[in-house]
Design an enzyme around this catalytic site. Structure first.
Site, PDB file in Angstrom:
ATOM      1  CE  LYS A   1      -4.051  -1.957  -0.138  1.00  0.00           C
ATOM      2  NZ  LYS A   1      -3.757  -3.371  -0.303  1.00  0.00           N
TER       3      LYS A   1
HETATM    4  C1  LIG Z   1     -10.000  -2.599  -1.683  1.00  0.00           C
HETATM    5  C2  LIG Z   1      -9.353  -3.285  -0.514  1.00  0.00           C
HETATM    6  N1  LIG Z   1     -10.018  -3.325   0.655  1.00  0.00           N
HETATM    7  C3  LIG Z   1      -9.489  -3.914   1.747  1.00  0.00           C
HETATM    8  C4  LIG Z   1      -8.255  -4.509   1.698  1.00  0.00           C
HETATM    9  C5  LIG Z   1      -7.751  -5.211   2.920  1.00  0.00           C
HETATM   10  O1  LIG Z   1      -6.613  -4.598   3.447  1.00  0.00           O
HETATM   11  P1  LIG Z   1      -5.760  -5.349   4.575  1.00  0.00           P
HETATM   12  O2  LIG Z   1      -4.857  -6.308   3.866  1.00  0.00           O
HETATM   13  O3  LIG Z   1      -5.000  -4.241   5.256  1.00  0.00           O
HETATM   14  O4  LIG Z   1      -6.712  -6.014   5.492  1.00  0.00           O
HETATM   15  C6  LIG Z   1      -7.522  -4.500   0.510  1.00  0.00           C
HETATM   16  C7  LIG Z   1      -6.215  -5.148   0.470  1.00  0.00           C
HETATM   17  O5  LIG Z   1      -5.554  -5.263  -0.507  1.00  0.00           O
HETATM   18  C8  LIG Z   1      -8.085  -3.874  -0.627  1.00  0.00           C
HETATM   19  O6  LIG Z   1      -7.446  -3.854  -1.793  1.00  0.00           O
END
Ligand SMILES: Cc1ncc(COP(=O)(O)O)c(C=O)c1O
Length: 390
Positions: free
Chosen positions: A187
């Site tokens: 990210k």
């Molecule tokens: C659109 C979206 N929402 C939520 C997430 C979840 O993030 P995390 O891995 O920090 O839980 C991601 C992860 O890639 C994502 O692309």
């Protein structure tokens, strides 16, 4: 057969510098490894940066989304409207409550949830809209908030991709009831794994904070400090979602560099768009219809089948042979077995998302790349377009 490039350009490589390393070493030397002063500092700095009144640090965006839905009181049988064009996390958190994820098709150009179709999906059971700021470009929040307010719905934003993005000159993080960010390794700001929920509502913030650490009464983490007490009270069944000081130290160092990292991604995106504009084999991201600043977490091109003889999967293979790593965002949720079997969704139901998915390729875009890396990507695309022209 193309000549393999000498060095593979990965889809992503995190930008970790001496500041992050020093910050982690300092925490290690402090003897306080888990949630503590660095997490509180990170929350305060994040709230300041986004302009939000409250920021609650957790160990993933998935956790932030889960706690957001808990904070608004989502219950069994409720419905949450979200785009099918998203990652697993946005849908699964709704299922945690035995509630129903109601998918909506996306807009052709932006890959965002189509506001026109949101209203058609609202029923008496709808509790919330969960828009995703796809790729780092903000969804049309004025329209979404207007629909939400007309129907008395909450808005939980999935901003996993969109730090730092602005909608009509205001930072994403202060529009909906709660906004959830991701600090996963790929990210725009990373702590390895991590997440943050921002909100203007102190009750939501308090509830998320309590639930993030076993449902224990306020400031559970302080029980081992000089000013804390060993005594605590469990208020409800919570989760083990807390961020650690080790992660927060990385986050603080990254946050200080967030604007500079974003400027590098924006420059790469401009370079891509300029180079690829004359090439009809690939469509570059379309600018938004409204005033906004993109965070450029992803740069997604779409393969143009009218110009190329090969499909998206083959283009990815050809790029790989030329030493370029890519990814695809996303396989629409309704196409996955979980939702086909469990919720009765079927292929063909959301044609725009399916078309976007069939054509999408996410190119490498991150601050650790330089201009020559970006030029290698565009040269490879030109080479592929030449070889496989219709
Ligand atoms: C659109 C979206 N929402 C939520 C997430 C979840 O993030 P995390 O891995 O920090 O839980 C991601 C992860 O890639 C994502 O692309």
């Amino acid at each position: 057969m193309p000549v393999a490039a000498t060095k593979f350009l990965p889809f992503h490589r995190a930008q970790i510098g001496e500041d992050e390393i020093d910050a982690v070493v300092e925490v290690l030397r402090s003897g306080w490894l888990t949630t503590g002063p660095r997490v509180r500092e990170f929350e305060a700095a994040f709230a300041h940066y986004t302009g939000a009144s409250h920021a609650v640090a957790v160990n993933s965006c998935t956790a932030a989304l889960h706690l957001s839905l808990a904070a608004i009181g989502l219950s069994e049988g409720d419905e949450v409207i979200l785009p099918t064009m998203t990652f697993a996390a946005s849908g699964e958190v709704v299922l945690y409550f035995k509630a129903r994820p109601v998918f909506v098709d996306c807009e052709d150009g932006s890959f965002h949830i189509d506001p026109e179709r949101i209203e058609q999906a609202i029923t008496s059971r709808t509790r919330a809209i969960l828009p995703v700021h796809y790729a780092g470009s903000p969804a049309d929040m004025d329209r979404i908030l207007e629909i939400a307010s007309k129907h008395g719905l909450k808005v939980i934003e999935d901003a996993a991709h969109s730090l730092p993005a602005r909608y009509k000159r205001r930072m994403v993080g202060t529009f909906g009831d709660i906004t959830c960010f991701s600090f996963y390794a790929t990210k725009t700001l990373t702590t390895g794994e991590g997440g943050m929920a921002t909100t203007e509502n102190p009750d939501f913030a308090n509830r998320m904070r309590i639930l993030s650490l076993h449902g224990i009464s306020r400031d559970a983490w302080k029980r081992y400090t000089a000013e804390g007490s060993w005594r605590y009270e469990i208020l409800e069944a919570g989760y083990k979602y807390n961020l650690t000081d080790l992660q927060a130290a990385i986050g603080l160092a990254q946050l200080a560099n967030c604007d500079a990292m974003c400027a590098k991604r924006a420059a790469l995106s401009e370079r891509y768009t300029r180079a690829l504009a004359p090439l009809d084999g690939f469509e570059t991201p379309r600018p938004a219809r409204y005033d906004c600043d993109h965070a450029w977490h992803l740069y997604v091109v779409q393969v143009n089948p009218a110009a190329l003889r090969i499909d998206r999967d083959r283009v990815i293979e050809e790029l790989k042979q030329r030493g370029i790593g890519t990814s695809v965002h996303f396989i629409p949720l309704h196409l996955h077995a979980l939702y086909r079997k469990g919720s009765g969704y079927r292929a063909g139901q959301f044609p725009v998302a399916e078309k976007c998915f069939a054509r999408a390729i996410s190119l490498p875009i991150y601050p650790a790349m330089n201009e020559e890396d970006a030029d290698r990507v565009t040269e490879a695309l030109y080479d592929i377009a030449r070889e496989f022209r219709r």
